[in-house]
Design a protein around this motif. Structure first.
Motif, mmCIF file in Angstrom:
data_model
loop_
_atom_site.group_PDB
_atom_site.id
_atom_site.type_symbol
_atom_site.label_atom_id
_atom_site.label_comp_id
_atom_site.label_asym_id
_atom_site.label_seq_id
_atom_site.Cartn_x
_atom_site.Cartn_y
_atom_site.Cartn_z
ATOM 1 N N LEU A 113 0.800 -1.277 -0.020
ATOM 2 C CA LEU A 113 -0.082 -0.012 -0.096
ATOM 3 C C LEU A 113 0.824 1.027 -0.031
ATOM 4 N N LEU A 114 0.728 2.158 -0.839
ATOM 5 C CA LEU A 114 1.436 3.587 -0.965
ATOM 6 C C LEU A 114 2.642 3.445 -1.576
ATOM 7 N N GLU A 115 3.182 2.287 -1.844
ATOM 8 C CA GLU A 115 4.350 2.146 -2.589
ATOM 9 C C GLU A 115 4.433 2.732 -3.881
ATOM 10 N N LYS A 116 5.515 3.642 -4.100
ATOM 11 C CA LYS A 116 5.477 4.119 -5.492
ATOM 12 C C LYS A 116 6.210 3.378 -6.423
ATOM 13 N N ASP A 117 5.863 3.761 -7.813
ATOM 14 C CA ASP A 117 6.533 2.931 -8.899
ATOM 15 C C ASP A 117 8.016 3.246 -9.008
ATOM 16 N N THR A 118 8.660 2.224 -9.438
ATOM 17 C CA THR A 118 10.171 2.189 -9.435
ATOM 18 C C THR A 118 10.497 2.338 -10.937
ATOM 19 N N LYS A 119 11.936 2.286 -11.155
ATOM 20 C CA LYS A 119 12.412 2.257 -12.396
ATOM 21 C C LYS A 119 12.058 1.093 -13.061
ATOM 22 N N VAL A 120 12.158 -0.108 -12.402
ATOM 23 C CA VAL A 120 11.962 -1.439 -12.799
ATOM 24 C C VAL A 120 10.412 -1.527 -13.333
ATOM 25 N N ASP A 121 9.360 -0.862 -12.436
ATOM 26 C CA ASP A 121 8.154 -0.861 -12.995
ATOM 27 C C ASP A 121 8.056 -0.203 -14.357
ATOM 28 N N TYR A 122 8.504 1.252 -14.488
ATOM 29 C CA TYR A 122 8.440 1.966 -15.474
ATOM 30 C C TYR A 122 9.345 1.103 -16.785
ATOM 31 N N ASP A 123 10.194 0.330 -16.480
ATOM 32 C CA ASP A 123 10.737 -0.273 -17.559
ATOM 33 C C ASP A 123 9.903 -1.217 -18.366
ATOM 34 N N ILE A 124 9.184 -2.147 -17.258
ATOM 35 C CA ILE A 124 8.323 -3.108 -17.635
ATOM 36 C C ILE A 124 7.145 -2.648 -18.579
ATOM 37 N N ALA A 125 6.643 -1.283 -18.138
ATOM 38 C CA ALA A 125 5.487 -0.760 -18.636
ATOM 39 C C ALA A 125 6.105 -0.257 -20.195
ATOM 40 N N LEU A 126 7.128 0.471 -20.137
ATOM 41 C CA LEU A 126 7.337 0.845 -21.436
ATOM 42 C C LEU A 126 7.847 -0.196 -22.597
ATOM 43 N N ASN A 127 8.280 -1.381 -22.150
ATOM 44 C CA ASN A 127 8.537 -2.517 -22.746
ATOM 45 C C ASN A 127 7.207 -3.120 -23.419
ATOM 46 N N ALA A 128 6.231 -3.142 -22.641
ATOM 47 C CA ALA A 128 4.959 -3.604 -22.903
ATOM 48 C C ALA A 128 4.362 -2.668 -24.009
ATOM 49 N N LEU A 129 4.377 -1.305 -23.723
ATOM 50 C CA LEU A 129 3.928 -0.357 -24.836
ATOM 51 C C LEU A 129 4.615 -0.588 -26.192
ATOM 52 N N SER A 130 5.826 -0.964 -26.268
ATOM 53 C CA SER A 130 6.766 -0.988 -27.330
ATOM 54 C C SER A 130 6.351 -2.325 -28.169
ATOM 55 N N LEU A 131 6.087 -3.308 -27.315
ATOM 56 C CA LEU A 131 5.290 -4.499 -27.614
ATOM 57 C C LEU A 131 4.173 -4.529 -28.568
ATOM 58 N N VAL A 132 3.496 -3.335 -28.325
ATOM 59 C CA VAL A 132 2.102 -3.276 -28.940
ATOM 60 C C VAL A 132 2.033 -2.186 -29.716
ATOM 61 N N GLY A 133 3.344 -1.582 -29.987
ATOM 62 C CA GLY A 133 3.455 -0.332 -30.938
ATOM 63 C C GLY A 133 2.750 0.943 -30.327
ATOM 64 N N MET A 134 2.979 1.097 -29.157
ATOM 65 C CA MET A 134 2.231 2.260 -28.638
ATOM 66 C C MET A 134 3.251 3.120 -27.751
ATOM 67 N N LEU A 135 4.602 2.829 -27.881
ATOM 68 C CA LEU A 135 5.651 3.499 -27.163
ATOM 69 C C LEU A 135 5.513 4.901 -27.264
ATOM 70 N N GLU A 136 5.254 5.438 -28.418
ATOM 71 C CA GLU A 136 5.481 6.940 -28.740
ATOM 72 C C GLU A 136 4.137 7.506 -28.264
ATOM 73 N N SER A 137 3.212 6.779 -27.801
ATOM 74 C CA SER A 137 1.950 7.381 -27.142
ATOM 75 C C SER A 137 1.981 7.528 -25.528
ATOM 76 N N ALA A 138 3.163 7.226 -25.133
ATOM 77 C CA ALA A 138 3.145 7.062 -23.680
ATOM 78 C C ALA A 138 2.742 8.295 -22.844
ATOM 79 N N GLN A 139 2.799 9.486 -23.575
ATOM 80 C CA GLN A 139 2.515 10.424 -22.612
ATOM 81 C C GLN A 139 1.194 11.334 -23.118
ATOM 82 N N LYS A 140 0.722 10.427 -24.043
ATOM 83 C CA LYS A 140 -0.641 11.065 -24.640
ATOM 84 C C LYS A 140 -1.769 10.822 -23.629
ATOM 85 N N SER A 141 -2.954 11.503 -23.877
ATOM 86 C CA SER A 141 -4.126 11.214 -22.845
ATOM 87 C C SER A 141 -4.705 9.943 -23.543
#
Length: 263
Positions: free
Chosen positions: A114-142
């Motif tokens: 509870l209340l634990e913040k996202d780490t660099k590992v979390d971001y790396d996993i998320a960005l890799n997943a977005l890259s897999l689905v072709g949505m990495l360039e939209s990471a900061q879009k609404s």
């Protein structure tokens, strides 16, 4: 949680679901073992989505049992089951105006206190997943500004970021162009985890599934490998559509030609 290799990933026993006094699922038995891609096919109203909702605990069965790795699903805490089951459901209405990366990172919560913040590992996993689905360039879009197909790919990335052992997909290629249908199915196949997916496209099901269960009126009418299940006789009986089913000489995969009787 230690998982023994000799246990079935998913085992559904005599499952019945009644909604508004209507019996939707009627005594279904289903098992999934190993890192198989298992498809549920059948016409609208056959019970595919209802069955999956019971598996990811949105609906409670009227009776019957669901086991995950030999343990009744009701004995798992919500957090424990979220570490095992990832879900991409058919309808996803996210009304808050989050950026794509924030939507994807939400799925890391089962792995945190509870209340634990996202780490660099979390971001790396998320960005890799977005890259897999072709949505990495939209990471900061609404998220709310994306098309339906883009949203679906982001939600798949969110499920991948959850790092599930079992992935449940309810019509995962809805709203996607043909190119992205194939890409999404390829991505899921290459995850090499247990996948249970409700699919409406029989050609995609035959191409990517290791095993198929056919549902009609809340019951399983046949099951097996695609070449044994997807036949013109099954399509006529279950979908009431005439067809020719053949092996494409180029791809060596099942192809289906639908037609009406007056053609």
């Amino acid at each position: 949680m230690e998982i023994k290799g000799d246990l079935m990933d998913v085992e559904i026993k005599n499952l019945n679901i009644t909604l508004s006094k209507k019996e939707i699922i009627k005594g279904i038995h289903l098992t999934v073992t190993g890192n198989k891609f298992v498809g549920l096919i059948g016409p609208n109203g056959s019970g595919k989505s209802t069955l999956l909702k019971a598996l990811y605990r949105v609906l409670k069965p009227t009776y019957g049992d669901i086991y995950i790795y030999g343990k009744n699903i009701e004995s798992y805490s919500k957090k424990s089951s979220a570490k095992i089951l990832g879900v991409v459901s058919q309808f996803n209405n996210i009304n808050f105006d989050f950026n794509v990366i924030d939507i994807v990172l939400m799925s890391r919560s089962p792995h945190k206190n509870l209340l634990e913040k996202d780490t660099k590992v979390d971001y790396d996993i998320a960005l890799n997943a977005l890259s897999l689905v072709g949505m990495l360039e939209s990471a900061q879009k609404s998220f709310n500004l994306l098309s339906g197909g883009e949203k679906q790919r982001v939600l798949l990335a969110r499920a991948i970021t959850q790092e599930p052992k079992i992935l449940i997909l309810d019509e995962p290629t809805n709203h996607l162009d043909i190119k992205y249908q194939l890409e999404v199915m390829n991505i899921v196949k290459k995850l090499n985890i247990c996948v249970l997916a409700a699919l409406h496209d029989l050609t995609l099901a035959s191409q990517f599934c290791d095993e198929i269960y056919v549902l009609k009126d809340g019951q399983i009418v046949c099951q097996g490998i695609p070449k044994d299940v997807i036949t013109k006789e099954m399509i006529k009986e279950v979908y009431d559509v005439n067809s020719n089913v053949f092996v494409n000489p180029t791809t060596k995969r099942i192809s289906i030609d639908y037609f009406t009787e007056d053609l």
